[in-house]
Write a protein that holds these residues in place. Structure first.
Motif, PDB file in Angstrom:
ATOM      1  N   SER A  55       0.824  -1.208   0.000  1.00  0.00           N
ATOM      2  CA  SER A  55       0.000   0.000   0.000  1.00  0.00           C
ATOM      3  C   SER A  55       0.862   1.263   0.000  1.00  0.00           C
ATOM      4  O   SER A  55       0.494   2.258  -0.589  1.00  0.00           O
ATOM      5  N   GLU A  56       2.050   1.181   0.650  1.00  0.00           N
ATOM      6  CA  GLU A  56       2.923   2.368   0.605  1.00  0.00           C
ATOM      7  C   GLU A  56       3.419   2.623  -0.813  1.00  0.00           C
ATOM      8  O   GLU A  56       3.363   3.730  -1.325  1.00  0.00           O
ATOM      9  N   GLU A  57       3.892   1.524  -1.473  1.00  0.00           N
ATOM     10  CA  GLU A  57       4.452   1.698  -2.811  1.00  0.00           C
ATOM     11  C   GLU A  57       3.366   1.976  -3.840  1.00  0.00           C
ATOM     12  O   GLU A  57       3.575   2.721  -4.785  1.00  0.00           O
ATOM     13  N   GLY A  58       2.201   1.328  -3.654  1.00  0.00           N
ATOM     14  CA  GLY A  58       1.158   1.421  -4.661  1.00  0.00           C
ATOM     15  C   GLY A  58       0.136   2.504  -4.376  1.00  0.00           C
ATOM     16  O   GLY A  58      -0.786   2.685  -5.149  1.00  0.00           O
ATOM     17  N   ALA A  59       0.332   3.224  -3.266  1.00  0.00           N
ATOM     18  CA  ALA A  59      -0.678   4.209  -2.885  1.00  0.00           C
ATOM     19  C   ALA A  59      -0.763   5.331  -3.910  1.00  0.00           C
ATOM     20  O   ALA A  59       0.238   5.947  -4.258  1.00  0.00           O
ATOM     21  N   GLY A  60      -1.945   5.580  -4.408  1.00  0.00           N
ATOM     22  CA  GLY A  60      -2.199   6.739  -5.258  1.00  0.00           C
ATOM     23  C   GLY A  60      -1.337   6.840  -6.486  1.00  0.00           C
ATOM     24  O   GLY A  60      -0.779   7.904  -6.745  1.00  0.00           O
ATOM     25  N   ILE A  61      -1.153   5.735  -7.226  1.00  0.00           N
ATOM     26  CA  ILE A  61      -0.428   5.843  -8.494  1.00  0.00           C
ATOM     27  C   ILE A  61      -1.461   5.908  -9.600  1.00  0.00           C
ATOM     28  O   ILE A  61      -2.144   4.917  -9.882  1.00  0.00           O
ATOM     29  N   GLY A  62      -1.597   7.069 -10.179  1.00  0.00           N
ATOM     30  CA  GLY A  62      -2.557   7.231 -11.258  1.00  0.00           C
ATOM     31  C   GLY A  62      -2.495   8.646 -11.814  1.00  0.00           C
ATOM     32  O   GLY A  62      -2.137   9.580 -11.095  1.00  0.00           O
ATOM     33  N   PHE A  63      -2.829   8.774 -13.096  1.00  0.00           N
ATOM     34  CA  PHE A  63      -2.783  10.104 -13.707  1.00  0.00           C
ATOM     35  C   PHE A  63      -3.875  10.241 -14.756  1.00  0.00           C
ATOM     36  O   PHE A  63      -4.365   9.243 -15.305  1.00  0.00           O
ATOM     37  N   SER A  64      -4.226  11.457 -15.029  1.00  0.00           N
ATOM     38  CA  SER A  64      -5.088  11.817 -16.158  1.00  0.00           C
ATOM     39  C   SER A  64      -4.574  13.125 -16.717  1.00  0.00           C
ATOM     40  O   SER A  64      -4.292  14.065 -15.958  1.00  0.00           O
ATOM     41  N   ALA A  65      -4.444  13.160 -18.054  1.00  0.00           N
ATOM     42  CA  ALA A  65      -3.973  14.395 -18.691  1.00  0.00           C
ATOM     43  C   ALA A  65      -4.663  14.552 -20.036  1.00  0.00           C
ATOM     44  O   ALA A  65      -4.986  13.559 -20.695  1.00  0.00           O
ATOM     45  N   SER A  66      -4.886  15.791 -20.447  1.00  0.00           N
ATOM     46  CA  SER A  66      -5.536  16.019 -21.742  1.00  0.00           C
ATOM     47  C   SER A  66      -4.693  16.986 -22.575  1.00  0.00           C
ATOM     48  O   SER A  66      -3.714  17.568 -22.089  1.00  0.00           O
ATOM     49  N   LEU A  67      -5.134  17.139 -23.817  1.00  0.00           N
ATOM     50  CA  LEU A  67      -4.385  17.999 -24.741  1.00  0.00           C
ATOM     51  C   LEU A  67      -5.003  19.404 -24.721  1.00  0.00           C
ATOM     52  O   LEU A  67      -6.216  19.553 -24.875  1.00  0.00           O
ATOM     53  N   SER A  68      -4.140  20.401 -24.542  1.00  0.00           N
ATOM     54  CA  SER A  68      -4.667  21.762 -24.399  1.00  0.00           C
ATOM     55  C   SER A  68      -5.143  22.348 -25.740  1.00  0.00           C
ATOM     56  O   SER A  68      -6.241  22.900 -25.807  1.00  0.00           O
ATOM     57  N   THR A  69      -4.339  22.167 -26.778  1.00  0.00           N
ATOM     58  CA  THR A  69      -4.697  22.781 -28.082  1.00  0.00           C
ATOM     59  C   THR A  69      -4.513  21.753 -29.202  1.00  0.00           C
ATOM     60  O   THR A  69      -3.752  20.803 -29.036  1.00  0.00           O
ATOM     61  N   PRO A  70      -5.166  21.928 -30.342  1.00  0.00           N
ATOM     62  CA  PRO A  70      -4.974  20.998 -31.469  1.00  0.00           C
ATOM     63  C   PRO A  70      -3.504  20.975 -31.900  1.00  0.00           C
ATOM     64  O   PRO A  70      -2.817  21.995 -31.794  1.00  0.00           O
ATOM     65  N   THR A  78      -4.779  14.885 -12.946  1.00  0.00           N
ATOM     66  CA  THR A  78      -4.334  14.144 -11.761  1.00  0.00           C
ATOM     67  C   THR A  78      -2.952  13.573 -12.061  1.00  0.00           C
ATOM     68  O   THR A  78      -2.718  13.109 -13.183  1.00  0.00           O
ATOM     69  N   ASN A  79      -2.067  13.615 -11.078  1.00  0.00           N
ATOM     70  CA  ASN A  79      -0.781  12.940 -11.276  1.00  0.00           C
ATOM     71  C   ASN A  79      -0.266  12.422  -9.931  1.00  0.00           C
ATOM     72  O   ASN A  79       0.809  12.792  -9.468  1.00  0.00           O
ATOM     73  N   ASP A  80      -1.038  11.544  -9.318  1.00  0.00           N
ATOM     74  CA  ASP A  80      -0.660  10.985  -8.012  1.00  0.00           C
ATOM     75  C   ASP A  80       0.529  10.050  -8.188  1.00  0.00           C
ATOM     76  O   ASP A  80       0.495   9.153  -9.032  1.00  0.00           O
ATOM     77  N   GLY A  81       1.558  10.283  -7.421  1.00  0.00           N
ATOM     78  CA  GLY A  81       2.772   9.467  -7.533  1.00  0.00           C
ATOM     79  C   GLY A  81       3.756  10.076  -8.528  1.00  0.00           C
ATOM     80  O   GLY A  81       4.872   9.584  -8.667  1.00  0.00           O
ATOM     81  N   ASP A  82       3.329  11.178  -9.220  1.00  0.00           N
ATOM     82  CA  ASP A  82       4.227  11.918 -10.122  1.00  0.00           C
ATOM     83  C   ASP A  82       4.902  11.033 -11.164  1.00  0.00           C
ATOM     84  O   ASP A  82       6.053  11.260 -11.513  1.00  0.00           O
ATOM     85  N   SER A  83       4.207  10.036 -11.671  1.00  0.00           N
ATOM     86  CA  SER A  83       4.844   9.100 -12.605  1.00  0.00           C
ATOM     87  C   SER A  83       4.585   9.466 -14.059  1.00  0.00           C
ATOM     88  O   SER A  83       5.177   8.883 -14.954  1.00  0.00           O
ATOM     89  N   TYR A  84       3.689  10.410 -14.289  1.00  0.00           N
ATOM     90  CA  TYR A  84       3.444  10.870 -15.663  1.00  0.00           C
ATOM     91  C   TYR A  84       4.207  12.174 -15.880  1.00  0.00           C
ATOM     92  O   TYR A  84       4.165  13.084 -15.041  1.00  0.00           O
ATOM     93  N   ASP A  85       4.908  12.224 -17.025  1.00  0.00           N
ATOM     94  CA  ASP A  85       5.686  13.430 -17.365  1.00  0.00           C
ATOM     95  C   ASP A  85       4.911  14.241 -18.413  1.00  0.00           C
ATOM     96  O   ASP A  85       4.855  13.855 -19.583  1.00  0.00           O
ATOM     97  N   PRO A  86       4.306  15.369 -18.043  1.00  0.00           N
ATOM     98  CA  PRO A  86       3.476  16.129 -18.984  1.00  0.00           C
ATOM     99  C   PRO A  86       4.303  16.913 -20.021  1.00  0.00           C
ATOM    100  O   PRO A  86       3.725  17.543 -20.912  1.00  0.00           O
TER     101      PRO A  86
END
Ligand SMILES: *[C@@H]1O[C@H](CO)[C@@H](O)[C@H](O)[C@H]1NC(C)=O
Ligand SMILES: *[C@@H]1O[C@H](CO)[C@@H](O)[C@H](O)[C@H]1NC(C)=O
Length: 231
Positions: A97-112, A128-136
């Motif tokens: 639970s410590e390692e896997g806690a809150g690993i998840g992200f959602s990101a969208s595209l701002s412009t075409p 959302t970028n819980d765990g900071d594993s997604y690089d925007p």
């Protein structure tokens, strides 16, 4: 407890001393003494029996006690095993639970965006970028732990009459495709469930030539992912 032999000895002494006395008195006394001796003998026998019973009882209790002690030792050993198991199980759950806690992200595209061949689509607006594993900035997700993950992508064409092909990639290998017909602001989407080793990367790339196809922005195209379970 007076022994039978002792009682008999005492009686014998008394009888011997009475032998020379008056014969009637002696007879009476003798018979009374004989009765007393018998009574004493009976009492002695009873006490001997009781004594034996006590000894047997103590023997049985000693055996019983020994058995109980063995049972207690067994239970203590079992108790220790259970405690160890519970402790290790608890720490295992804590670790996941410590390692896997809150690993998840959602990101969208701002412009075409116009897309070149094999260009990574960088979904730059983080929801959302819980765990900071997604690089925007680069558009990839890096697995922080080995486990089972889910990823979803939706791409919308910008109406430029060009079809859009997007692929979900794991370390350069295609694991899912989404297609959208460019003539009608179409949407294409895909959900994949996939195992990742810690450190493996997942991203979305455009994979159709010729280049120049456009993807719609303003939140219509999006990329999400999360850890289902760490291994
Ligand atoms: C794309 O949409 C247009 C208009 O709706 C349709 O005529 C065409 O067949 C579609 N293309 C594909 C590949 O589905
Ligand atoms: C695609 O999804 C968007 C919402 O994100 C919607 O406005 C649009 O109408 C959809 N396109 C089609 C062809 O259904």
């Amino acid at each position: 407890m007076p022994s039978i032999a002792l009682v008999q000895f005492v009686c014998l002494c008394v009888l011997t001393s009475l032998v020379t006395c008056d014969s009637d008195v002696t007879k009476e006394t003798l018979s009374s003494l004989q009765q007393q001796v018998q009574t004493l003998q009976a009492a002695c026998q009873r006490q001997n029996d009781e004594h034996q019973e006590f000894k047997d009882c103590i023997k049985r209790l000693t055996v019983e006690n020994h058995k109980q002690n063995e049972r207690i030792e067994d239970l203590e050993a079992e108790n220790k095993l259970l405690k160890d198991y519970l402790q290790s199980d608890g720490s295992q759950q804590r670790r996941v639970s410590e390692e896997g806690a809150g690993i998840g992200f959602s990101a969208s595209l701002s412009t075409p965006k116009a897309l070149g061949e094999h260009q990574i689509i960088v979904f730059d607006t983080v929801v959302t970028n819980d765990g900071d594993s997604y690089d925007p900035h680069q558009g990839h997700f890096t697995a922080p732990v080995t486990g089972l993950y889910a990823f979803s992508v939706t791409v919308m064409c910008d109406g430029s009459e060009s079809n859009l092909h997007a692929a979900i990639m794991r370390d350069g290998q295609m694991i899912g495709k989404a297609y959208a017909n460019g003539s009608s602001y179409d949407n294409g989407s895909k959900l994949v469930v996939v195992q990742l080793e810690a450190g493996q990367m997942v991203w979305v790339e455009h994979f159709s030539d010729p280049s120049g196809y456009k993807i719609h922005g303003y939140g219509h195209s999006a990329f999400s992912g999360f850890l289902i379970m760490a291994y």
